[in-house]
Scaffold this active site. Structure first.
Site, PDB file in Angstrom:
ATOM      1  N   HIS A   7     -66.876 -32.031  20.142  1.00  0.00           N
ATOM      2  CA  HIS A   7     -67.615 -31.879  18.977  1.00  0.00           C
ATOM      3  C   HIS A   7     -68.784 -32.307  19.019  1.00  0.00           C
ATOM      4  O   HIS A   7     -69.372 -33.514  19.062  1.00  0.00           O
ATOM      5  CB  HIS A   7     -66.627 -32.485  17.979  1.00  0.00           C
ATOM      6  CG  HIS A   7     -67.169 -32.542  16.427  1.00  0.00           C
ATOM      7  ND1 HIS A   7     -67.834 -33.593  15.979  1.00  0.00           N
ATOM      8  CD2 HIS A   7     -67.324 -31.399  15.744  1.00  0.00           C
ATOM      9  CE1 HIS A   7     -68.358 -33.151  14.784  1.00  0.00           C
ATOM     10  NE2 HIS A   7     -68.143 -31.836  14.414  1.00  0.00           N
ATOM     11  N   GLU A  34     -69.167 -27.714  21.675  1.00  0.00           N
ATOM     12  CA  GLU A  34     -69.494 -26.958  20.498  1.00  0.00           C
ATOM     13  C   GLU A  34     -70.857 -27.063  20.031  1.00  0.00           C
ATOM     14  O   GLU A  34     -71.449 -28.206  19.648  1.00  0.00           O
ATOM     15  CB  GLU A  34     -68.460 -27.580  19.235  1.00  0.00           C
ATOM     16  CG  GLU A  34     -68.732 -26.922  18.225  1.00  0.00           C
ATOM     17  CD  GLU A  34     -68.822 -27.872  16.857  1.00  0.00           C
ATOM     18  OE1 GLU A  34     -68.620 -27.445  15.828  1.00  0.00           O
ATOM     19  OE2 GLU A  34     -69.061 -28.884  17.059  1.00  0.00           O
ATOM     20  N   ASP A  36     -73.502 -26.248  17.130  1.00  0.00           N
ATOM     21  CA  ASP A  36     -73.724 -25.835  15.705  1.00  0.00           C
ATOM     22  C   ASP A  36     -74.983 -25.025  15.657  1.00  0.00           C
ATOM     23  O   ASP A  36     -76.256 -25.777  16.371  1.00  0.00           O
ATOM     24  CB  ASP A  36     -73.819 -26.804  14.716  1.00  0.00           C
ATOM     25  CG  ASP A  36     -72.431 -27.674  14.459  1.00  0.00           C
ATOM     26  OD1 ASP A  36     -71.317 -26.742  14.551  1.00  0.00           O
ATOM     27  OD2 ASP A  36     -72.265 -28.953  14.389  1.00  0.00           O
ATOM     28  N   HIS A  49     -76.664 -29.678  13.844  1.00  0.00           N
ATOM     29  CA  HIS A  49     -75.378 -29.678  12.852  1.00  0.00           C
ATOM     30  C   HIS A  49     -76.289 -29.191  11.556  1.00  0.00           C
ATOM     31  O   HIS A  49     -75.474 -28.558  10.700  1.00  0.00           O
ATOM     32  CB  HIS A  49     -75.001 -30.958  12.775  1.00  0.00           C
ATOM     33  CG  HIS A  49     -73.812 -30.971  11.694  1.00  0.00           C
ATOM     34  ND1 HIS A  49     -73.990 -31.643  10.479  1.00  0.00           N
ATOM     35  CD2 HIS A  49     -72.372 -30.319  11.724  1.00  0.00           C
ATOM     36  CE1 HIS A  49     -72.931 -31.334   9.851  1.00  0.00           C
ATOM     37  NE2 HIS A  49     -71.900 -30.739  10.654  1.00  0.00           N
ATOM     38  N   GLU A 140     -70.977 -22.591  15.863  1.00  0.00           N
ATOM     39  CA  GLU A 140     -70.951 -22.376  14.598  1.00  0.00           C
ATOM     40  C   GLU A 140     -72.150 -21.880  13.919  1.00  0.00           C
ATOM     41  O   GLU A 140     -73.086 -22.396  14.406  1.00  0.00           O
ATOM     42  CB  GLU A 140     -70.413 -23.914  14.152  1.00  0.00           C
ATOM     43  CG  GLU A 140     -70.241 -23.685  12.486  1.00  0.00           C
ATOM     44  CD  GLU A 140     -69.922 -24.956  11.805  1.00  0.00           C
ATOM     45  OE1 GLU A 140     -70.061 -25.066  10.546  1.00  0.00           O
ATOM     46  OE2 GLU A 140     -69.512 -25.800  12.495  1.00  0.00           O
TER      47      GLU A 140
END
Length: 322
Positions: A7, A34, A36, A49, A140
């Site tokens: 994450h 991951e 973002d 993020h 994401e």
């Protein structure tokens, strides 16, 4: 195999969304990293993020950017700060990352650049070659409705970056995730790459809110909602409290049927976020994060997002050996 998804990288140890954070997570055994994704002014996807920069970079210390501080409405919330869409990539590259959470190690502040999505992909490819195991990427799209509204859509450059680097087909080592629904449906029309519908513990997707659609994440998490998701996505990424709820005091309630319901609809389940530090760990686990991993592994999740890839990998191995 149950996936360990890093994450924002090894964000429990190094500033989130930096190549150093991703590299450490890979060394710890993470299966996916991951990023973002938000956009710069010149349309380059970078790993942050949020599009507001002051929480995770030293932008406030740059006098040359003082005039860029503004107030904007992002997904219905007024936010004051410096925003990625007001900076070119060259300007972003003059910033340095910092640790977002005050109770985590601050010693790496000022050391690392903000990476592009292309740089994150290149790292995953290089480390796959070096380690002999496939390191996947799990991007994401952040605030996709907002970015499309200002002429900086995320989906087209995301797919371009993935296609140019060989991510194609159902078995590619990539999952594309979003808290919104409409952009995942649009993506499904143009790509067969795996898609994941994220779910908050409460509220509703912003594109629903913007369109006046009253449906909530709770309704998406019902068997009927999951059947609808299965028409365009390959899995769900729910807040872990949708699987193991908690009361106002943090004490846990019995698990819900979400994992079984999602599997019945043919969906993968990748909950978030697993953290063993600060006040993140429920008191029921008595300070032992491996107990939380063990519970979720036993409930049948297909993967999970963790700030601490090393703890997650160790817990997975211990669970598998039982």
């Amino acid at each position: 195999m149950i996936l360990v998804i890093a994450h924002r990288g090894a964000s429990g140890y190094r500033p989130e969304h930096t190549l150093a954070s991703y590299e450490l997570a890979i060394a710890m055994g993470a299966d996916f990293i991951e990023p973002d994704l938000v956009s710069t002014k010149d349309g380059i996807l970078i790993a942050r993020h949020e599009n507001e920069l002051s929480g995770t970079t030293d932008v406030a210390d740059h006098p040359e950017f003082a005039s860029r501080r503004v107030t904007k409405k992002i997904d219905g919330h007024e936010i004051t700060g410096w925003f990625t869409e007001d900076f070119t990539l060259a300007e972003i590259k003059t910033l340095r990352a910092k640790e977002r959470l005050p109770f985590r190690d601050q010693s790496s502040n000022g050391q690392f650049e903000v990476p592009t999505f292309a740089e994150v992909i290149a790292l995953a490819k290089r480390k796959s070659t070096e380690t002999g195991r496939t390191i996947g990427v799990y991007p994401e799209t952040k605030h996709p409705t907002y970015f499309r509204s200002i002429g900086l859509p995320l989906e087209e450059p995301l797919l371009a970056d993935l296609q140019e680097t060989g991510y194609r087909g159902r078995t590619a080592a990539v999952y594309i995730q979003s808290f919104e629904v409409g952009n995942l449906k649009r993506l499904r029309e143009v790509t067969d790459l795996p898609l994941i519908q994220l779910m908050e513990a409460a509220g509703r997707p912003w594109d629903f809110a913007a369109a006046g659609d009253p449906r909530t994440y709770h309704e998406l998490a019902t068997p009927a909602g999951l059947a609808e998701i299965a028409a365009y996505a390959d899995g769900i990424g729910p807040d872990k409290r949708r699987i193991v709820p908690a009361g106002p005091d943090g004490r846990l309630f019995p698990p819900t049927s979400l994992v079984a319901d999602a599997h019945a609809a043919g969906l993968l389940v990748h909950p978030w976020t697993f953290r063993g530090d600060g006040s993140f760990l429920a008191p029921d686990y008595e300070g032992h994060p491996e107990r939380e991993y063990d519970q979720f592994f036993s409930l049948g999740v297909d993967g999970l997002f963790s700030d601490f890839s090393d703890t997650a990998v160790r817990a997975r191995e211990a669970w598998r050996q039982r």
